[in-house]
Write a protein that holds these residues in place. Structure first.
Motif, PDB file in Angstrom:
ATOM      1  N   PHE A 125      17.775  13.170  13.671  1.00  0.00           N
ATOM      2  CA  PHE A 125      19.208  12.610  13.809  1.00  0.00           C
ATOM      3  C   PHE A 125      19.382  11.199  13.471  1.00  0.00           C
ATOM      4  O   PHE A 125      19.629  10.310  14.289  1.00  0.00           O
ATOM      5  CB  PHE A 125      19.403  13.132  15.215  1.00  0.00           C
ATOM      6  N   PRO A 126      19.307  10.635  12.249  1.00  0.00           N
ATOM      7  CA  PRO A 126      19.239   9.143  12.147  1.00  0.00           C
ATOM      8  C   PRO A 126      20.870   8.803  12.235  1.00  0.00           C
ATOM      9  O   PRO A 126      21.119   7.706  12.562  1.00  0.00           O
ATOM     10  CB  PRO A 126      19.108   8.870  10.605  1.00  0.00           C
ATOM     11  N   ASP A 127      21.864   9.724  12.176  1.00  0.00           N
ATOM     12  CA  ASP A 127      23.041   9.518  12.420  1.00  0.00           C
ATOM     13  C   ASP A 127      23.438  10.600  13.531  1.00  0.00           C
ATOM     14  O   ASP A 127      23.179  11.762  13.353  1.00  0.00           O
ATOM     15  CB  ASP A 127      24.042   9.461  11.099  1.00  0.00           C
ATOM     16  N   ALA A 128      24.686   9.927  14.356  1.00  0.00           N
ATOM     17  CA  ALA A 128      24.943  11.019  15.519  1.00  0.00           C
ATOM     18  C   ALA A 128      25.790  12.390  14.903  1.00  0.00           C
ATOM     19  O   ALA A 128      26.510  12.208  14.074  1.00  0.00           O
ATOM     20  CB  ALA A 128      25.566   9.911  16.568  1.00  0.00           C
ATOM     21  N   THR A 129      25.550  13.316  15.815  1.00  0.00           N
ATOM     22  CA  THR A 129      26.578  14.330  15.521  1.00  0.00           C
ATOM     23  C   THR A 129      27.409  14.635  16.711  1.00  0.00           C
ATOM     24  O   THR A 129      27.281  13.676  17.580  1.00  0.00           O
ATOM     25  CB  THR A 129      26.067  15.811  15.187  1.00  0.00           C
ATOM     26  N   VAL A 130      28.446  15.337  16.728  1.00  0.00           N
ATOM     27  CA  VAL A 130      29.288  15.417  17.917  1.00  0.00           C
ATOM     28  C   VAL A 130      28.344  15.974  19.234  1.00  0.00           C
ATOM     29  O   VAL A 130      28.670  15.536  20.305  1.00  0.00           O
ATOM     30  CB  VAL A 130      30.470  16.600  17.554  1.00  0.00           C
ATOM     31  N   TRP A 131      27.291  16.702  18.950  1.00  0.00           N
ATOM     32  CA  TRP A 131      26.609  17.365  19.842  1.00  0.00           C
ATOM     33  C   TRP A 131      25.522  16.392  20.303  1.00  0.00           C
ATOM     34  O   TRP A 131      24.540  16.970  21.129  1.00  0.00           O
ATOM     35  CB  TRP A 131      26.104  18.951  19.769  1.00  0.00           C
ATOM     36  N   SER A 132      24.982  15.335  19.297  1.00  0.00           N
ATOM     37  CA  SER A 132      23.438  14.798  19.606  1.00  0.00           C
ATOM     38  C   SER A 132      23.692  14.052  20.895  1.00  0.00           C
ATOM     39  O   SER A 132      24.842  13.488  21.341  1.00  0.00           O
ATOM     40  CB  SER A 132      23.433  14.216  18.344  1.00  0.00           C
ATOM     41  N   HIS A 133      22.439  14.124  21.636  1.00  0.00           N
ATOM     42  CA  HIS A 133      22.594  13.081  22.906  1.00  0.00           C
ATOM     43  C   HIS A 133      23.527  13.748  23.795  1.00  0.00           C
ATOM     44  O   HIS A 133      24.086  13.065  24.479  1.00  0.00           O
ATOM     45  CB  HIS A 133      22.497  11.705  22.790  1.00  0.00           C
ATOM     46  N   PHE A 134      23.723  15.131  23.834  1.00  0.00           N
ATOM     47  CA  PHE A 134      24.602  15.632  24.557  1.00  0.00           C
ATOM     48  C   PHE A 134      26.210  15.334  24.539  1.00  0.00           C
ATOM     49  O   PHE A 134      26.991  15.261  25.652  1.00  0.00           O
ATOM     50  CB  PHE A 134      24.208  15.729  26.129  1.00  0.00           C
ATOM     51  N   GLY A 135      26.334  14.750  23.497  1.00  0.00           N
ATOM     52  CA  GLY A 135      27.797  14.333  23.356  1.00  0.00           C
ATOM     53  C   GLY A 135      28.004  12.806  23.801  1.00  0.00           C
ATOM     54  O   GLY A 135      29.270  12.380  23.743  1.00  0.00           O
ATOM     55  N   GLY A 184      28.234   9.933  22.019  1.00  0.00           N
ATOM     56  CA  GLY A 184      29.152   9.364  21.296  1.00  0.00           C
ATOM     57  C   GLY A 184      30.790   9.879  21.536  1.00  0.00           C
ATOM     58  O   GLY A 184      31.608   8.982  21.214  1.00  0.00           O
ATOM     59  N   TYR A 185      30.793  10.662  22.349  1.00  0.00           N
ATOM     60  CA  TYR A 185      32.026  11.243  22.721  1.00  0.00           C
ATOM     61  C   TYR A 185      32.360  11.166  24.281  1.00  0.00           C
ATOM     62  O   TYR A 185      32.894  12.106  24.713  1.00  0.00           O
ATOM     63  CB  TYR A 185      32.305  12.887  22.109  1.00  0.00           C
ATOM     64  N   LEU A 186      31.410  10.290  24.885  1.00  0.00           N
ATOM     65  CA  LEU A 186      31.563  10.116  26.355  1.00  0.00           C
ATOM     66  C   LEU A 186      31.147  11.442  26.933  1.00  0.00           C
ATOM     67  O   LEU A 186      31.798  11.719  28.206  1.00  0.00           O
ATOM     68  CB  LEU A 186      33.360   9.928  26.851  1.00  0.00           C
ATOM     69  N   PHE A 187      30.379  12.103  26.472  1.00  0.00           N
ATOM     70  CA  PHE A 187      29.665  13.514  27.270  1.00  0.00           C
ATOM     71  C   PHE A 187      30.860  14.465  27.291  1.00  0.00           C
ATOM     72  O   PHE A 187      30.250  15.495  28.099  1.00  0.00           O
ATOM     73  CB  PHE A 187      29.275  13.190  28.370  1.00  0.00           C
ATOM     74  N   ILE A 188      32.037  14.244  26.599  1.00  0.00           N
ATOM     75  CA  ILE A 188      32.976  15.462  26.797  1.00  0.00           C
ATOM     76  C   ILE A 188      32.472  16.551  25.911  1.00  0.00           C
ATOM     77  O   ILE A 188      32.939  17.772  26.576  1.00  0.00           O
ATOM     78  CB  ILE A 188      34.410  14.862  26.090  1.00  0.00           C
ATOM     79  N   PRO A 189      31.737  16.749  24.992  1.00  0.00           N
ATOM     80  CA  PRO A 189      31.209  17.808  24.550  1.00  0.00           C
ATOM     81  C   PRO A 189      30.266  18.795  25.458  1.00  0.00           C
ATOM     82  O   PRO A 189      30.215  19.953  25.206  1.00  0.00           O
ATOM     83  CB  PRO A 189      30.409  17.436  23.367  1.00  0.00           C
ATOM     84  N   VAL A 190      29.626  18.127  26.374  1.00  0.00           N
ATOM     85  CA  VAL A 190      28.809  19.009  27.340  1.00  0.00           C
ATOM     86  C   VAL A 190      29.880  19.592  28.556  1.00  0.00           C
ATOM     87  O   VAL A 190      29.547  20.431  29.186  1.00  0.00           O
ATOM     88  CB  VAL A 190      27.486  18.153  27.739  1.00  0.00           C
ATOM     89  N   VAL A 191      30.897  18.776  28.943  1.00  0.00           N
ATOM     90  CA  VAL A 191      31.807  19.283  29.769  1.00  0.00           C
ATOM     91  C   VAL A 191      32.805  20.166  29.382  1.00  0.00           C
ATOM     92  O   VAL A 191      33.049  20.990  30.034  1.00  0.00           O
ATOM     93  CB  VAL A 191      32.324  17.858  30.455  1.00  0.00           C
TER      94      VAL A 191
END
Length: 132
Positions: free
Chosen positions: A98-108, A110-117
């Motif tokens: 994962f050299p570049d982030a996805t929406v779901w990488s690191h539990f979101g 990069g998107y303020l963890f909204i993808p896991v909530v």
């Protein structure tokens, strides 16, 4: 008795708006990543595209609010939750994939963890509106 239309009323409107925003953001990001630099991080970019499809399915299913669309929304949101947990853990375990982030990488992250909530809130909302 299940009121299928309840998914798009009250707080459901906010949920649909957030899912729609994520659908737009994930689709745009995946399209640009795949079109401009796919070879740099193919796994991450394909996962971004998968996330985009799932966000689109959840958005339309929640907004459509029929008995069938409730089932589609539930399936999409469960897949989303499993995906964000699995990819989140995998992105920490094998960071070189994962050299570049996805929406779901690191539990979101990069998107303020909204993808896991978001999927937790979505499932709670579907459960709440099922009894109305």
């Amino acid at each position: 008795m299940v009121d299928a239309t309840a998914t798009r009323q009250g707080p459901g409107r906010v949920l649909i708006a957030v899912y729609g925003l994520f659908a737009l953001a994930a689709t745009s990001r995946a399209a640009v990543q795949i079109a401009t630099d796919f070879s740099a991080a193919p796994v991450a970019y394909v996962l971004s595209a998968v996330a985009a499809v799932i966000y689109c399915a959840a958005t339309f299913a929640l907004a459509r609010a029929t008995r069938v669309s409730r089932k589609v929304a539930t399936a999409a949101i469960v897949v989303e939750l499993v995906g964000v947990l699995a990819i989140g853990a995998f992105s920490y375990a094998v960071p070189e994939d994962f050299p570049d982030a996805t929406v779901w990488s690191h539990f979101g992250q990069g998107y303020l963890f909204i993808p896991v909530v978001l999927p937790v809130l979505g499932l709670l909302w579907l459960r709440r509106t099922a009894s109305d």
